[in-house]
Scaffold this active site. Structure first.
Site: not given
Length: 238
Positions: A224, A134
């Site tokens: 986010e 990620e």
């Protein structure tokens, strides 16, 4: 989706979306998403507001909306390459638009982000498989520059200096379900609300520190937020 402990947290979120384990940037804990939840890809039309976990395509662009269910969060797809988000009392959420298969291309973006409480990041975000990784190129954030994991060094790219970190996520949600995987982070030392990300520069820099990506999965320009805050963003990807 994260949980990187977030490197904040990155690790889980996105991953989760597909199997529903999500990722995040890591400030400490990636989004912990239930790995059992399955999001069904759908198509969307312009000016569509989505407030539930979903992935799909809109005017040729991939989009993602994910929340851990605490507080409220929505993404509005203004056009294929433009979106806005709002959130309040959020536990953790990540949303954005981009590509269902990432690459080393050059991405330009512009927009704005505001928040109160909690933590917020705007990043070029994605995953790879074999190895499962990620990754984040963090462009804008509130508060001090995030950083967790092992500091590797710096890279200068696209008019900015970025600090590189590697962070191990153990038994966290991912695009392949609960797994152990690495998070690669590049954190801009001076945040910007618009600019360019030459993705290949970061792929090369990470590889130079032994941090290699595998087969690219999705890649988005993501907003986010986590930690109980409220705010909004408006982003266009060029």
């Amino acid at each position: 989706m994260h949980s990187t402990s977030r490197p904040d947290r990155p690790g889980r979120r996105l991953a989760g979306l597909l199997t529903r384990g999500r990722l995040l940037i890591g400030l400490g804990s990636v989004i912990a998403v239930a790995a059992t939840t399955v999001l069904m890809p759908t198509s969307a039309s312009a000016a569509t507001t989505i407030c539930s976990n979903r992935t799909g395509t809109n005017s040729g662009y991939y989009y993602q909306m994910w929340s851990n269910g605490q507080g409220s969060a929505c993404i509005t797809l203004n056009s294929g390459n433009s979106y806005s988000t709002t959130w309040s009392g959020i536990g953790d959420f990540v949303a954005g638009v981009g590509w269902s298969k990432g690459s080393g291309h050059t991405v330009s973006f512009s927009g704005s982000m505001h928040s109160s409480g909690g933590a917020t990041r705007v990043s070029l975000y994605g995953w790879s498989t074999s190895p499962l990784v990620e990754y984040y190129v963090m462009e804008d954030y509130n508060g001090s520059a995030p950083g967790s994991g092992t500091y590797k060094g710096q890279i200068t790219s696209d008019g900015g200096t970025y600090k590189i970190y590697e962070h191990l996520q153990v038994n966290q949600p991912s695009i392949q379900g609960t797994a152990t995987f690495e998070q690669y982070l590049a954190v801009r030392t001076s945040p910007v609300t618009s600019g360019t990300v030459t993705v290949q520069n970061f792929i090369n820099a990470w590889a130079g520190y032994g941090m290699k990506l595998g087969t690219m999965n999705y890649q988005i320009l993501a907003t986010e937020a986590w930690g109980g805050g409220s705010g909004g963003s408006s982003i266009t990807v060029h």
